[in-house]
Write a protein that holds these residues in place. Structure first.
Motif, mmCIF file in Angstrom:
data_model
loop_
_atom_site.group_PDB
_atom_site.id
_atom_site.type_symbol
_atom_site.label_atom_id
_atom_site.label_comp_id
_atom_site.label_asym_id
_atom_site.label_seq_id
_atom_site.Cartn_x
_atom_site.Cartn_y
_atom_site.Cartn_z
ATOM 1 N N LEU A 1 0.836 -1.208 0.000
ATOM 2 C CA LEU A 1 0.000 0.000 0.000
ATOM 3 C C LEU A 1 0.868 1.255 0.000
ATOM 4 O O LEU A 1 0.574 2.233 -0.689
ATOM 5 C CB LEU A 1 -0.957 -0.008 1.205
ATOM 6 C CG LEU A 1 -1.886 1.203 1.341
ATOM 7 C CD1 LEU A 1 -2.710 1.430 0.074
ATOM 8 C CD2 LEU A 1 -2.825 1.028 2.536
ATOM 9 N N GLU A 2 1.967 1.184 0.782
ATOM 10 C CA GLU A 2 2.859 2.347 0.824
ATOM 11 C C GLU A 2 3.445 2.611 -0.568
ATOM 12 O O GLU A 2 3.489 3.741 -1.031
ATOM 13 C CB GLU A 2 3.990 2.092 1.842
ATOM 14 C CG GLU A 2 4.896 3.299 1.996
ATOM 15 C CD GLU A 2 5.968 3.112 3.074
ATOM 16 O OE1 GLU A 2 5.877 2.131 3.851
ATOM 17 O OE2 GLU A 2 6.883 3.945 3.118
ATOM 18 N N ARG A 3 3.839 1.510 -1.241
ATOM 19 C CA ARG A 3 4.390 1.652 -2.595
ATOM 20 C C ARG A 3 3.317 2.190 -3.549
ATOM 21 O O ARG A 3 3.573 3.073 -4.347
ATOM 22 C CB ARG A 3 4.903 0.286 -3.073
ATOM 23 C CG ARG A 3 5.938 0.367 -4.182
ATOM 24 C CD ARG A 3 6.068 -0.976 -4.879
ATOM 25 N NE ARG A 3 4.760 -1.439 -5.339
ATOM 26 C CZ ARG A 3 4.400 -2.709 -5.417
ATOM 27 N NH1 ARG A 3 5.211 -3.659 -5.061
ATOM 28 N NH2 ARG A 3 3.192 -3.032 -5.858
ATOM 29 N N ASP A 4 2.100 1.643 -3.429
ATOM 30 C CA ASP A 4 0.998 2.111 -4.281
ATOM 31 C C ASP A 4 0.754 3.610 -4.126
ATOM 32 O O ASP A 4 0.486 4.307 -5.100
ATOM 33 C CB ASP A 4 -0.304 1.361 -3.947
ATOM 34 C CG ASP A 4 -0.289 -0.062 -4.478
ATOM 35 O OD1 ASP A 4 0.659 -0.417 -5.208
ATOM 36 O OD2 ASP A 4 -1.230 -0.812 -4.157
ATOM 37 N N LEU A 5 0.831 4.080 -2.878
ATOM 38 C CA LEU A 5 0.595 5.505 -2.635
ATOM 39 C C LEU A 5 1.669 6.362 -3.310
ATOM 40 O O LEU A 5 1.370 7.394 -3.912
ATOM 41 C CB LEU A 5 0.559 5.798 -1.132
ATOM 42 C CG LEU A 5 -0.697 5.380 -0.376
ATOM 43 C CD1 LEU A 5 -0.534 5.615 1.122
ATOM 44 C CD2 LEU A 5 -1.926 6.130 -0.895
ATOM 45 N N PHE B 1 -3.159 5.835 7.119
ATOM 46 C CA PHE B 1 -2.033 4.978 6.756
ATOM 47 C C PHE B 1 -0.847 5.817 6.269
ATOM 48 O O PHE B 1 0.302 5.558 6.638
ATOM 49 C CB PHE B 1 -2.464 3.981 5.670
ATOM 50 C CG PHE B 1 -1.369 3.065 5.259
ATOM 51 C CD1 PHE B 1 -1.036 1.959 6.031
ATOM 52 C CD2 PHE B 1 -0.625 3.318 4.110
ATOM 53 C CE1 PHE B 1 -0.004 1.122 5.663
ATOM 54 C CE2 PHE B 1 0.413 2.496 3.743
ATOM 55 C CZ PHE B 1 0.724 1.401 4.516
ATOM 56 N N ALA B 2 -1.136 6.820 5.454
ATOM 57 C CA ALA B 2 -0.075 7.707 4.956
ATOM 58 C C ALA B 2 0.601 8.426 6.124
ATOM 59 O O ALA B 2 1.801 8.685 6.088
ATOM 60 C CB ALA B 2 -0.649 8.711 3.961
ATOM 61 N N GLU B 3 -0.173 8.718 7.171
ATOM 62 C CA GLU B 3 0.406 9.370 8.352
ATOM 63 C C GLU B 3 1.349 8.417 9.078
ATOM 64 O O GLU B 3 2.435 8.796 9.488
ATOM 65 C CB GLU B 3 -0.696 9.819 9.305
ATOM 66 C CG GLU B 3 -1.340 11.129 8.898
ATOM 67 C CD GLU B 3 -2.393 11.588 9.895
ATOM 68 O OE1 GLU B 3 -2.128 11.548 11.108
ATOM 69 O OE2 GLU B 3 -3.483 11.972 9.450
#
Ligand code: C2E
Ligand code: CA
Ligand code: CA
Ligand code: CA
Length: 278
Positions: free
Chosen positions: A26-30, A79-81
């Motif tokens: 998810l982090e990579r996707d963002l 999640f981004a936080e």
């Protein structure tokens, strides 16, 4: 029993590994979504009910995922936080807002654009410098911007940040406390903060048409904020009955689905600044 125990541990670590992989993914996707320009901003008006005019547009980020419906920030901002991606995402939001606010000001609009700032963003030592750079890059007048800082964050802010917030406000950027009524405020501290406006959280107004207790609490909170000389904005207003009651309590500025959902820029301007189009 021993084998059983080990089995459980293995299961647990396998689960953890899967969860970690999901998170890394998810982090990579963002980050990829940022590179591909898949984030968009929508704008939701704050309406002064007396004049009917929009006074502030709150910028709200969405992820226009190519093979999904518009993804709302509730699913990726927390999640981004956690992962820190919010810093890059926040920079993107800051840049877009500064450019849009500069364009609106140039077109003669007096509406400000409000930007949501998360704890993690504000914790960056160079946050205020990056904001000032974004403003300089686009020639954004300070008066065209507002920062929304949550109640909890505002209450915990350290002196170094407060000084910079004071300076920014002195230059003309408005400061709003977001989600008021959801945290535990040291109310005597509220009067010392560099703040212009307080946004009353939806949870404080959702039951006012049903419950006398909810009305009492809401009315007391509004009285307190206005007693400190601060402007109130009520969030999450979903009915005319709420507007009518809140007007009697002294509120003039409202934000919520009853007035308008968040809109893309074109639709926002068509509806809330029609004479400025074209
Ligand atoms: P928030 O700052 O409290 O924003 C208000 C949220 O309430 C928005 O949800 C808005 O669409 C929604 N809303 C507006 N009117 C109504 C109403 O009448 N009823 C109900 N039930 N909801 C209403 P959204 O856009 O999904 O954003 C959720 C949260 O995500 C925001 O809460 C904010 O904390 C965060 N967020 C959004 N954009 C950004 C951003 O650019 N940066 C950061 N750091 N956070 C953001
Ligand atoms: Ca907000
Ligand atoms: Ca809010
Ligand atoms: Ca919120």
């Amino acid at each position: 029993a021993k084998a059983n125990g080990r089995g459980r541990v293995e299961l647990f670590t396998a689960k953890l590994a899967r969860a970690a992989a999901g998170r890394a993914e998810l982090e990579r996707d963002l980050r990829i979504a940022l590179e591909r320009g898949e984030f968009v901003l929508q704008f939701q008006p704050q309406i002064d009910i007396g004049s009917g005019a929009a006074v502030v547009a709150e910028a709200l980020v969405r992820w226009a995922h190519p093979d999904r419906d518009m993804v709302l920030p509730g699913t990726f901002v927390p999640f981004a936080e956690e992962t820190g991606v919010i810093v890059e995402l926040g920079d993107w939001v800051m840049d877009r807002v500064c450019q849009t606010a500069a364009e609106w000001a140039q077109a003669g609009l007096t509406q400000r654009i409000a930007i949501n700032i998360s704890t993690r963003e504000l914790a960056q030592v160079d946050f205020f410098m990056r904001l000032r750079h974004a403003m300089a890059r686009h020639g954004t007048p300070a008066e065209a911007l507002e920062l929304e800082i949550t109640e909890t964050l505002a209450m915990e802010m350290e002196a170094r940040l407060l000084d910079q917030l004071h300076a920014l406000r002195k230059d003309g950027v408005r400061i709003a406390i977001d989600d008021f009524g959801t945290g535990y405020s040291n109310l005597s501290r509220l009067k010392d903060l560099p703040v212009d406006r307080v946004k009353i959280d939806r949870s404080l107004v959702e039951d006012i048409t049903l419950s006398a207790e909810a009305r009492t609490i809401c009315s007391a909170v509004i009285g307190l904020i206005q007693g400190l000389g601060l402007e109130t904005v009520v969030e999450g207003v979903e009915s005319q009955d709420q507007v009518d009651m809140l007007r009697i309590m002294g509120c003039a500025v409202f934000q919520g689905y009853h007035l308008s959902t968040p809109l893309n820029e074109e639709d926002y301007l068509a509806r809330f600044a029609p004479s400025r189009l074209g």
